[in-house]
Design a protein around this motif. Structure first.
Motif, short mmCIF file in Angstrom:
data_model
loop_
_atom_site.label_atom_id
_atom_site.label_comp_id
_atom_site.label_asym_id
_atom_site.label_seq_id
_atom_site.Cartn_x
_atom_site.Cartn_y
_atom_site.Cartn_z
N LYS A 83 34.13 40.88 43.80
CA LYS A 83 34.35 39.43 43.97
C LYS A 83 35.61 38.98 43.26
O LYS A 83 36.28 38.06 43.69
CB LYS A 83 33.15 38.64 43.41
CG LYS A 83 32.02 38.50 44.35
CD LYS A 83 30.94 37.62 43.73
CE LYS A 83 29.73 37.53 44.63
NZ LYS A 83 28.65 36.75 44.01
N GLY A 84 35.92 39.63 42.15
CA GLY A 84 37.09 39.24 41.38
C GLY A 84 38.39 39.80 41.90
O GLY A 84 39.45 39.46 41.39
N LYS A 85 38.35 40.64 42.90
CA LYS A 85 39.57 41.27 43.43
C LYS A 85 40.06 40.52 44.66
O LYS A 85 39.27 40.07 45.49
CB LYS A 85 39.30 42.72 43.83
CG LYS A 85 38.77 43.60 42.71
CD LYS A 85 39.83 43.88 41.70
CE LYS A 85 39.28 44.81 40.61
NZ LYS A 85 40.14 44.92 39.49
N PRO A 86 41.37 40.43 44.82
CA PRO A 86 41.91 39.83 46.05
C PRO A 86 41.62 40.71 47.26
O PRO A 86 41.39 41.92 47.12
CB PRO A 86 43.41 39.74 45.79
CG PRO A 86 43.65 40.21 44.41
CD PRO A 86 42.39 40.77 43.86
N ASP A 87 41.64 40.12 48.43
CA ASP A 87 41.33 40.86 49.66
C ASP A 87 42.25 42.06 49.86
O ASP A 87 41.82 43.10 50.35
CB ASP A 87 41.40 39.94 50.88
CG ASP A 87 40.16 39.07 51.02
OD1 ASP A 87 39.16 39.37 50.31
OD2 ASP A 87 40.18 38.11 51.80
N GLU A 88 43.50 41.94 49.46
CA GLU A 88 44.44 43.05 49.66
C GLU A 88 44.02 44.28 48.85
O GLU A 88 44.10 45.40 49.35
CB GLU A 88 45.87 42.62 49.26
CG GLU A 88 46.51 41.65 50.23
CD GLU A 88 46.54 42.19 51.65
OE1 GLU A 88 46.91 43.37 51.86
OE2 GLU A 88 46.16 41.44 52.57
N ILE A 89 43.55 44.07 47.65
CA ILE A 89 43.10 45.21 46.83
C ILE A 89 41.81 45.78 47.40
O ILE A 89 41.63 46.99 47.46
CB ILE A 89 42.94 44.78 45.36
CG1 ILE A 89 44.32 44.48 44.76
CG2 ILE A 89 42.22 45.86 44.54
CD1 ILE A 89 44.30 43.95 43.36
N LYS A 90 40.91 44.91 47.85
CA LYS A 90 39.67 45.38 48.48
C LYS A 90 39.98 46.23 49.70
O LYS A 90 39.35 47.26 49.93
CB LYS A 90 38.78 44.19 48.89
CG LYS A 90 38.15 43.45 47.74
CD LYS A 90 37.26 42.37 48.31
CE LYS A 90 37.14 41.20 47.39
NZ LYS A 90 36.38 40.10 47.98
#
Length: 124
Positions: A83-90
């Motif tokens: 949840k704490g990660k931006p979509d790009e990192i996910k």
């Protein structure tokens, strides 16, 4: 002190009910009381009060419940990190956006279902 003693006197069970059972009936009731880890008197009292005592969890079942709770907690921790990660990192973690979204939805369903199972077992 006197008030406490009066309350104790009010809660003392002085009345009794005698019932006759066949040997088979007695064995059945005794076995069910033992499964619930209750005395025959307590088991009978609960039944007469329209309660339905449930079988207690065995040690193996308790271990299984604990394992289920631990697995659920692990998934919640993973979910919180994601949840704490931006979509790009996910997307980099999963390499496929559709797979990532399906995985996150599956985890959410698992967490919810495992919570329901844990709650229903704890009500036993």
């Amino acid at each position: 002190m006197d008030i406490l003693q009066d309350n104790d006197k009010q809660n003392v069970r002085t009345r009794h009910i005698d019932i006759r059972l066949t040997e088979k009936e007695y064995e059945t009731v005794a076995a069910k009381a033992a499964e619930c880890r209750m005395t025959l008197s307590n088991y009978g009292r609960k039944l007469l009060q329209n309660h339905h005592p449930n079988k207690r969890l065995s040690n193996e079942e308790v271990q299984g419940l604990n394992s289920l709770s631990d697995a659920r907690a692990d998934l919640i921790r993973i979910q919180n990190v994601l949840k704490g990660k931006p979509d790009e990192i996910k997307k980099r973690y999963f390499r496929d956006e559709n797979y990532m979204r399906a995985w996150i939805e599956a985890v959410n369903r698992l967490i919810a279902r495992w919570g329901q199972i844990r709650n229903s077992i704890n009500q036993i």
